[in-house]
Design a protein around this motif. Structure first.
Motif, PDB file in Angstrom:
ATOM      1  N   HIS A  82       0.822  -1.205   0.000  1.00  0.00           N
ATOM      2  CA  HIS A  82       0.000   0.000   0.000  1.00  0.00           C
ATOM      3  C   HIS A  82       0.864   1.267   0.000  1.00  0.00           C
ATOM      4  O   HIS A  82       0.625   2.186  -0.795  1.00  0.00           O
ATOM      5  CB  HIS A  82      -0.942  -0.017   1.205  1.00  0.00           C
ATOM      6  CG  HIS A  82      -1.653  -1.327   1.377  1.00  0.00           C
ATOM      7  ND1 HIS A  82      -2.547  -1.811   0.449  1.00  0.00           N
ATOM      8  CD2 HIS A  82      -1.559  -2.275   2.351  1.00  0.00           C
ATOM      9  CE1 HIS A  82      -3.000  -2.992   0.848  1.00  0.00           C
ATOM     10  NE2 HIS A  82      -2.427  -3.295   2.003  1.00  0.00           N
TER      11      HIS A  82
ATOM     12  N   LYS B 139     -11.203   2.767  -6.043  1.00  0.00           N
ATOM     13  CA  LYS B 139     -10.506   1.499  -5.824  1.00  0.00           C
ATOM     14  C   LYS B 139      -9.024   1.743  -5.572  1.00  0.00           C
ATOM     15  O   LYS B 139      -8.424   1.140  -4.672  1.00  0.00           O
ATOM     16  CB  LYS B 139     -10.696   0.577  -7.019  1.00  0.00           C
ATOM     17  CG  LYS B 139     -12.042  -0.122  -7.058  1.00  0.00           C
ATOM     18  CD  LYS B 139     -12.098  -1.151  -8.166  1.00  0.00           C
ATOM     19  CE  LYS B 139     -13.422  -1.906  -8.130  1.00  0.00           C
ATOM     20  NZ  LYS B 139     -13.488  -2.947  -9.193  1.00  0.00           N
ATOM     21  N   LEU B 140      -8.417   2.617  -6.367  1.00  0.00           N
ATOM     22  CA  LEU B 140      -6.996   2.919  -6.175  1.00  0.00           C
ATOM     23  C   LEU B 140      -6.751   3.517  -4.796  1.00  0.00           C
ATOM     24  O   LEU B 140      -5.778   3.156  -4.125  1.00  0.00           O
ATOM     25  CB  LEU B 140      -6.515   3.881  -7.262  1.00  0.00           C
ATOM     26  CG  LEU B 140      -5.052   4.325  -7.138  1.00  0.00           C
ATOM     27  CD1 LEU B 140      -4.113   3.130  -7.258  1.00  0.00           C
ATOM     28  CD2 LEU B 140      -4.701   5.384  -8.176  1.00  0.00           C
TER      29      LEU B 140
ATOM     30  N   TYR C 150      -6.603   0.783  -2.392  1.00  0.00           N
ATOM     31  CA  TYR C 150      -5.365   0.017  -2.493  1.00  0.00           C
ATOM     32  C   TYR C 150      -4.209   0.741  -1.809  1.00  0.00           C
ATOM     33  O   TYR C 150      -3.317   0.107  -1.243  1.00  0.00           O
ATOM     34  CB  TYR C 150      -5.001  -0.227  -3.963  1.00  0.00           C
ATOM     35  CG  TYR C 150      -6.030  -1.025  -4.739  1.00  0.00           C
ATOM     36  CD1 TYR C 150      -6.923  -1.872  -4.091  1.00  0.00           C
ATOM     37  CD2 TYR C 150      -6.104  -0.923  -6.124  1.00  0.00           C
ATOM     38  CE1 TYR C 150      -7.870  -2.597  -4.804  1.00  0.00           C
ATOM     39  CE2 TYR C 150      -7.046  -1.642  -6.849  1.00  0.00           C
ATOM     40  CZ  TYR C 150      -7.929  -2.468  -6.187  1.00  0.00           C
ATOM     41  OH  TYR C 150      -8.857  -3.183  -6.904  1.00  0.00           O
ATOM     42  N   GLU C 151      -4.234   2.066  -1.853  1.00  0.00           N
ATOM     43  CA  GLU C 151      -3.169   2.834  -1.211  1.00  0.00           C
ATOM     44  C   GLU C 151      -3.325   2.869   0.304  1.00  0.00           C
ATOM     45  O   GLU C 151      -2.364   3.176   1.018  1.00  0.00           O
ATOM     46  CB  GLU C 151      -3.130   4.264  -1.758  1.00  0.00           C
ATOM     47  CG  GLU C 151      -2.634   4.358  -3.193  1.00  0.00           C
ATOM     48  CD  GLU C 151      -2.436   5.795  -3.652  1.00  0.00           C
ATOM     49  OE1 GLU C 151      -2.741   6.718  -2.862  1.00  0.00           O
ATOM     50  OE2 GLU C 151      -1.959   5.994  -4.787  1.00  0.00           O
TER      51      GLU C 151
ATOM     52  N   ILE D 290      -6.450  -1.986   1.350  1.00  0.00           N
ATOM     53  CA  ILE D 290      -7.137  -3.041   0.607  1.00  0.00           C
ATOM     54  C   ILE D 290      -6.162  -3.680  -0.384  1.00  0.00           C
ATOM     55  O   ILE D 290      -5.483  -2.972  -1.137  1.00  0.00           O
ATOM     56  CB  ILE D 290      -8.356  -2.483  -0.147  1.00  0.00           C
ATOM     57  CG1 ILE D 290      -9.373  -1.896   0.843  1.00  0.00           C
ATOM     58  CG2 ILE D 290      -9.003  -3.574  -1.006  1.00  0.00           C
ATOM     59  CD1 ILE D 290     -10.526  -1.176   0.185  1.00  0.00           C
ATOM     60  N   THR D 291      -6.093  -4.993  -0.386  1.00  0.00           N
ATOM     61  CA  THR D 291      -5.204  -5.709  -1.308  1.00  0.00           C
ATOM     62  C   THR D 291      -5.906  -5.929  -2.638  1.00  0.00           C
ATOM     63  O   THR D 291      -7.008  -6.490  -2.671  1.00  0.00           O
ATOM     64  CB  THR D 291      -4.776  -7.062  -0.726  1.00  0.00           C
ATOM     65  OG1 THR D 291      -4.094  -6.837   0.509  1.00  0.00           O
ATOM     66  CG2 THR D 291      -3.840  -7.794  -1.685  1.00  0.00           C
ATOM     67  N   PRO D 292      -5.300  -5.488  -3.751  1.00  0.00           N
ATOM     68  CA  PRO D 292      -5.943  -5.647  -5.059  1.00  0.00           C
ATOM     69  C   PRO D 292      -6.008  -7.108  -5.475  1.00  0.00           C
ATOM     70  O   PRO D 292      -5.210  -7.926  -5.004  1.00  0.00           O
ATOM     71  CB  PRO D 292      -5.019  -4.874  -6.008  1.00  0.00           C
ATOM     72  CG  PRO D 292      -3.978  -4.245  -5.185  1.00  0.00           C
ATOM     73  CD  PRO D 292      -3.994  -4.856  -3.831  1.00  0.00           C
TER      74      PRO D 292
ATOM     75  N   THR E 221      -5.036  -7.191 -11.095  1.00  0.00           N
ATOM     76  CA  THR E 221      -4.739  -5.766 -10.909  1.00  0.00           C
ATOM     77  C   THR E 221      -3.334  -5.573 -10.350  1.00  0.00           C
ATOM     78  O   THR E 221      -2.614  -4.659 -10.748  1.00  0.00           O
ATOM     79  CB  THR E 221      -5.765  -5.127  -9.958  1.00  0.00           C
ATOM     80  OG1 THR E 221      -7.076  -5.314 -10.479  1.00  0.00           O
ATOM     81  CG2 THR E 221      -5.495  -3.635  -9.804  1.00  0.00           C
ATOM     82  N   LEU E 222      -2.945  -6.434  -9.439  1.00  0.00           N
ATOM     83  CA  LEU E 222      -1.601  -6.370  -8.867  1.00  0.00           C
ATOM     84  C   LEU E 222      -0.542  -6.540  -9.953  1.00  0.00           C
ATOM     85  O   LEU E 222       0.468  -5.827  -9.966  1.00  0.00           O
ATOM     86  CB  LEU E 222      -1.455  -7.452  -7.802  1.00  0.00           C
ATOM     87  CG  LEU E 222      -0.289  -7.343  -6.822  1.00  0.00           C
ATOM     88  CD1 LEU E 222      -0.321  -6.025  -6.085  1.00  0.00           C
ATOM     89  CD2 LEU E 222      -0.317  -8.501  -5.844  1.00  0.00           C
TER      90      LEU E 222
END
Length: 233
Positions: free
Chosen positions: A4, A31-32, A35-36, A39-41, A45-46
């Motif tokens: 993150h 969503k981004l 993730y920052e 939340i784990t993508p 997406t990862l």
């Protein structure tokens, strides 16, 4: 896990807003933002994130990129430079408490073990090191001790300050380099670039009694360009 914080750090390093990066990754800004934070993508997406920033998944998830020096970050993020002439090369370096690059010293005594340890961070961290404030901070430097009389007038035992060469295609004919190869270890020579046509370097001594020789570029492990000599006289 540093995913993150690394994502936020890399985005800011490239000067992108959340919306700009989200558009590039084809996801929503919300969503981004998640993730920052924490939340784990999903895996796909990862993979896109790692591909966008040209870093491995392992580095993106496990390494704290905020602790990297400026040189190490440039090495990591500008991978296209390292693919010219050979596959990606990662340089082990040391830094001071403020994250500034230090100059490691490779003496005649450790030259024999340098070939085996040049990519080992623990080996590099055990070398003597210092700093020279007049050298450019965006370049990586290392000091090698000259062994023998093949590069006169630079004498045996002199210390030479060298700059790391990441693009081997940029090796210039007639200039002096430290070349680290599998067969010969650490050698200080005048180089002639034959990579484009023959995939070789021609290495010559300044002392004419020594015969020039060629090395295939696939045998080369590191290249350092000579900058200055310290003779102690």
């Amino acid at each position: 896990m540093h995913l993150h914080s690394n994502l936020k750090f890399l985005r800011k390093k490239k000067g992108l807003t959340q919306q700009e990066l989200a558009d590039s990754l084809k996801i929503t800004r919300s969503k981004l933002a998640g993730y920052e934070l924490n939340i784990t993508p999903p895996l796909d997406t990862l993979v896109r994130i790692a591909g966008y920033f040209n870093v491995s998944l392992d580095i993106l998830v496990k390494e704290d990129l905020t602790t990297y020096s400026e040189y190490k970050l440039r090495e990591l993020l500008e991978t296209d430079q390292f693919l010219r002439g050979r596959r990606l090369r990662i340089l082990s370096t040391t830094v001071d408490a403020e994250g500034r690059e230090l100059i490691e010293v490779v003496s005649q005594k450790v030259k024999a073990s340098y070939l085996a340890g040049f990519s080992d961070p623990e080996f590099i961290s055990e070398l003597p090191r210092f700093s020279l404030p007049f050298l450019p901070t965006d370049k990586k430097h290392r000091v090698f001790q000259v062994d023998g009389d093949s590069m006169l007038p630079i004498p045996d035992g002199a210390w030479i300050v060298c700059e790391y060469v990441d693009d081997w295609m940029a090796i210039k004919d007639g200039e002096r380099y430290v070349i680290v190869t599998e067969q010969d270890g650490v050698t200080f020579k005048i180089a002639y670039n034959r990579i484009k046509v023959e995939q070789k370097l021609l290495l010559c001594s300044a002392n004419p009694i020594y015969v020039p020789f060629e090395v295939y570029i696939e045998q080369v492990r590191e290249v350092w360009k000579y900058r200055l000599a310290i003779t102690g006289k």
